[in-house]
Design a protein around this motif. Structure first.
Motif, PDB file in Angstrom:
ATOM      1  N   THR A 264      41.241  -4.401 -10.543  1.00  0.00           N
ATOM      2  CA  THR A 264      41.438  -5.854 -10.606  1.00  0.00           C
ATOM      3  C   THR A 264      41.146  -6.512  -9.267  1.00  0.00           C
ATOM      4  OG1 THR A 264      43.207  -5.461 -12.224  1.00  0.00           O
ATOM      5  CG2 THR A 264      43.052  -7.667 -11.298  1.00  0.00           C
ATOM      6  N   VAL A 265      41.639  -5.923  -8.190  1.00  0.00           N
ATOM      7  CA  VAL A 265      41.379  -6.474  -6.849  1.00  0.00           C
ATOM      8  C   VAL A 265      39.879  -6.411  -6.543  1.00  0.00           C
ATOM      9  CG1 VAL A 265      41.739  -6.110  -4.377  1.00  0.00           C
ATOM     10  CG2 VAL A 265      43.681  -5.999  -5.954  1.00  0.00           C
ATOM     11  N   SER A 266      39.229  -5.308  -6.920  1.00  0.00           N
ATOM     12  CA  SER A 266      37.781  -5.165  -6.702  1.00  0.00           C
ATOM     13  C   SER A 266      37.013  -6.238  -7.467  1.00  0.00           C
ATOM     14  CB  SER A 266      37.317  -3.772  -7.138  1.00  0.00           C
ATOM     15  OG  SER A 266      37.961  -2.769  -6.396  1.00  0.00           O
ATOM     16  N   MET A 267      37.463  -6.528  -8.689  1.00  0.00           N
ATOM     17  CA  MET A 267      36.813  -7.575  -9.495  1.00  0.00           C
ATOM     18  C   MET A 267      36.891  -8.922  -8.786  1.00  0.00           C
ATOM     19  SD  MET A 267      37.800  -8.829 -13.376  1.00  0.00           S
ATOM     20  CE  MET A 267      39.400  -9.478 -12.874  1.00  0.00           C
ATOM     21  N   HIS A 268      38.043  -9.233  -8.204  1.00  0.00           N
ATOM     22  CA  HIS A 268      38.198 -10.524  -7.523  1.00  0.00           C
ATOM     23  C   HIS A 268      37.452 -10.554  -6.191  1.00  0.00           C
ATOM     24  CE1 HIS A 268      40.814 -12.532 -10.307  1.00  0.00           C
ATOM     25  NE2 HIS A 268      41.605 -11.480 -10.368  1.00  0.00           N
ATOM     26  N   ILE A 269      37.312  -9.423  -5.535  1.00  0.00           N
ATOM     27  CA  ILE A 269      36.487  -9.376  -4.320  1.00  0.00           C
ATOM     28  C   ILE A 269      35.033  -9.669  -4.681  1.00  0.00           C
ATOM     29  CG2 ILE A 269      35.555  -7.840  -2.531  1.00  0.00           C
ATOM     30  CD1 ILE A 269      38.287  -6.459  -2.461  1.00  0.00           C
ATOM     31  N   GLY A 270      34.568  -9.101  -5.807  1.00  0.00           N
ATOM     32  CA  GLY A 270      33.216  -9.386  -6.283  1.00  0.00           C
ATOM     33  C   GLY A 270      33.033 -10.859  -6.623  1.00  0.00           C
ATOM     34  N   ILE A 271      34.036 -11.465  -7.263  1.00  0.00           N
ATOM     35  CA  ILE A 271      33.984 -12.896  -7.587  1.00  0.00           C
ATOM     36  C   ILE A 271      33.908 -13.731  -6.308  1.00  0.00           C
ATOM     37  CG2 ILE A 271      35.329 -14.825  -8.539  1.00  0.00           C
ATOM     38  CD1 ILE A 271      36.417 -12.848 -10.637  1.00  0.00           C
ATOM     39  N   ALA A 272      34.667 -13.323  -5.296  1.00  0.00           N
ATOM     40  CA  ALA A 272      34.676 -14.063  -4.027  1.00  0.00           C
ATOM     41  C   ALA A 272      33.317 -13.994  -3.344  1.00  0.00           C
ATOM     42  CB  ALA A 272      35.759 -13.498  -3.109  1.00  0.00           C
ATOM     43  N   LEU A 273      32.732 -12.810  -3.291  1.00  0.00           N
ATOM     44  CA  LEU A 273      31.484 -12.619  -2.549  1.00  0.00           C
ATOM     45  C   LEU A 273      30.269 -13.187  -3.284  1.00  0.00           C
ATOM     46  CD1 LEU A 273      32.024  -8.971  -1.233  1.00  0.00           C
ATOM     47  CD2 LEU A 273      32.309 -11.116   0.025  1.00  0.00           C
ATOM     48  N   ILE A 274      30.244 -13.032  -4.613  1.00  0.00           N
ATOM     49  CA  ILE A 274      29.065 -13.452  -5.379  1.00  0.00           C
ATOM     50  C   ILE A 274      29.163 -14.903  -5.831  1.00  0.00           C
ATOM     51  CG2 ILE A 274      27.601 -12.966  -7.373  1.00  0.00           C
ATOM     52  CD1 ILE A 274      27.616 -10.792  -5.178  1.00  0.00           C
ATOM     53  N   LEU A 275      30.335 -15.311  -6.326  1.00  0.00           N
ATOM     54  CA  LEU A 275      30.485 -16.676  -6.838  1.00  0.00           C
ATOM     55  C   LEU A 275      31.016 -17.638  -5.783  1.00  0.00           C
ATOM     56  CD1 LEU A 275      31.960 -16.007 -10.402  1.00  0.00           C
ATOM     57  CD2 LEU A 275      29.576 -16.111  -9.662  1.00  0.00           C
ATOM     58  N   ASN A 276      31.348 -17.116  -4.585  1.00  0.00           N
ATOM     59  CA  ASN A 276      31.867 -17.945  -3.483  1.00  0.00           C
ATOM     60  C   ASN A 276      33.186 -18.639  -3.825  1.00  0.00           C
ATOM     61  OD1 ASN A 276      28.467 -18.861  -2.718  1.00  0.00           O
ATOM     62  ND2 ASN A 276      29.673 -17.220  -1.822  1.00  0.00           N
ATOM     63  N   LEU A 277      33.952 -18.068  -4.741  1.00  0.00           N
ATOM     64  CA  LEU A 277      35.263 -18.620  -5.092  1.00  0.00           C
ATOM     65  C   LEU A 277      36.327 -17.898  -4.250  1.00  0.00           C
ATOM     66  CD1 LEU A 277      34.859 -18.834  -8.972  1.00  0.00           C
ATOM     67  CD2 LEU A 277      34.659 -20.699  -7.317  1.00  0.00           C
ATOM     68  N   TYR A 278      36.321 -18.181  -2.962  1.00  0.00           N
ATOM     69  CA  TYR A 278      37.146 -17.427  -2.018  1.00  0.00           C
ATOM     70  C   TYR A 278      38.634 -17.696  -2.208  1.00  0.00           C
ATOM     71  CZ  TYR A 278      32.712 -16.537   0.350  1.00  0.00           C
ATOM     72  OH  TYR A 278      31.429 -16.144   0.642  1.00  0.00           O
ATOM     73  N   TYR A 279      39.013 -18.962  -2.333  1.00  0.00           N
ATOM     74  CA  TYR A 279      40.430 -19.296  -2.409  1.00  0.00           C
ATOM     75  C   TYR A 279      41.041 -18.835  -3.730  1.00  0.00           C
ATOM     76  CZ  TYR A 279      39.538 -22.009   1.765  1.00  0.00           C
ATOM     77  OH  TYR A 279      39.175 -22.376   3.026  1.00  0.00           O
ATOM     78  N   PHE A 280      40.309 -19.013  -4.812  1.00  0.00           N
ATOM     79  CA  PHE A 280      40.788 -18.543  -6.105  1.00  0.00           C
ATOM     80  C   PHE A 280      40.977 -17.027  -6.087  1.00  0.00           C
ATOM     81  CE2 PHE A 280      39.598 -16.636 -10.218  1.00  0.00           C
ATOM     82  CZ  PHE A 280      40.651 -17.084 -10.988  1.00  0.00           C
ATOM     83  N   SER A 281      39.981 -16.311  -5.575  1.00  0.00           N
ATOM     84  CA  SER A 281      40.060 -14.848  -5.519  1.00  0.00           C
ATOM     85  C   SER A 281      41.192 -14.396  -4.611  1.00  0.00           C
ATOM     86  CB  SER A 281      38.728 -14.273  -5.028  1.00  0.00           C
ATOM     87  OG  SER A 281      37.679 -14.591  -5.907  1.00  0.00           O
TER      88      SER A 281
END
Length: 319
Positions: A264-281
């Protein structure tokens, strides 16, 4: 009848048995306070363009989608103007107050009261400019709500240091379980919603997400090669559904808890890096670590305490 009593006892212990483990509270308070402050500092330069009467989208348009009874920042500005306080002064006070309240939360100086005031202010800003809101803003509100429920400044806090208070013995298990069930239900229905459509099964949602205008702006990775390897998009889509739907089942199971937390944490790291949703992640990672990472250390502490305890003390009550 005996089985029913056993089930009742297990449920009662699950929700109310005190585990004397409060490290997660300090982590949650400090990390959420830092993230909220960083998020506000990131938009502070454009505060007037988002929240003031000179915002990009006129307040008259945004007010159409806001109930009359709801307190919003434009209404606060209008109210204070009736007392001769100009909008620029209100904006300056709001900025200072927001940052100050975040600092109070981080340091543990009456963090529950600070979280309550900050929640009102944050909702006023959020609802007054709903066109600019996204997932991170709603999870910010929920995080502040949990900071109000939890005695988050009970330990490792500036308040205790100043007034030389010792941490009190408080049973925080009921709120902790509420928090854990909340995140479990949220992930399950998020995954179920994805599973009901076809876009996540065929990889279309992943392809669209990585090509959104705000996505992949920092790393600037070329994903065009994925068009020839669409099976990877399907695998990522299926994996997302599996992680989210399986969350409430595997995160509570001791043998798979660490694995599911890592996924789950890895999924949100991917969302942060690829989708640039840093604060949400960042908020979602904090929620996951707060709720289930410290569960492992708590179990180890209890297990170690039992090992050190004399065998006769396990069978006899302490009077």
């Amino acid at each position: 009848m005996k089985k029913l009593n056993l089930i009742y006892t297990k449920i009662e212990n699950f929700f109310f048995k005190q585990d004397n483990q409060a490290e997660f509270l300090s982590f949650f308070r400090i990390s959420i306070g830092i993230i909220i402050m960083l998020q506000f500092l990131a938009v502070m330069a454009d505060f007037e363009k988002l929240f003031s009467s000179d915002s990009i989208i006129p307040q008259d348009i945004m007010n159409v989608f806001t109930p009359d009874w709801l307190i919003t920042f434009p209404k606060i500005v209008t109210f204070l103007q009736s007392f001769g306080i100009v909008e620029t002064t209100t904006i300056a006070i709001t900025k200072v107050s927001f940052i100050t309240l975040c600092i109070f939360i981080i340091t543990g100086f009456y963090s529950r009261i600070s979280a309550f005031i900050l929640l009102i202010l944050q909702i006023a800003l959020l609802k007054g400019s709903s066109f600019f809101a996204y997932g991170a803003d709603f999870f910010t509100s929920m995080s502040l709500f949990y900071l109000i429920l939890f005695p988050s400044d009970n330990s490792f806090s500036l308040k205790n240091f100043i007034f030389r208070k010792k941490p009190r013995e408080i049973n925080i298990t009921p709120v902790k379980r509420l928090f854990q069930l909340h995140i479990s239900i949220a992930y399950f229905f998020s995954g179920l919603d994805k599973a009901l459509g076809f876009n996540w099964w065929n990889g279309e949602s992943i392809w669209k997400a990585i090509h959104l205008p705000y996505s992949n702006r920092d790393l600037n990775i070329d994903f065009t090669w994925l068009a020839e390897h669409s099976y990877l998009l399907i695998i990522i889509g299926w994996s997302t559904i599996l992680i989210e739907i399986g969350y409430p089942f595997f995160i509570w199971y001791k043998k798979t808890q660490k694995t599911w937390l890592f996924l789950t944490v890895s999924m949100h790291i991917g969302i942060a890096l690829i989708l640039n949703l840093y604060y949400f992640s960042a908020i979602m990672i904090i929620w996951n670590i707060t709720n289930f990472y410290f569960e492992q250390s708590a179990k180890k502490t209890v297990h170690a305490a039992k090992k050190r305890m004399p065998t006769h003390s396990l069978s006899k009550p302490i009077i």
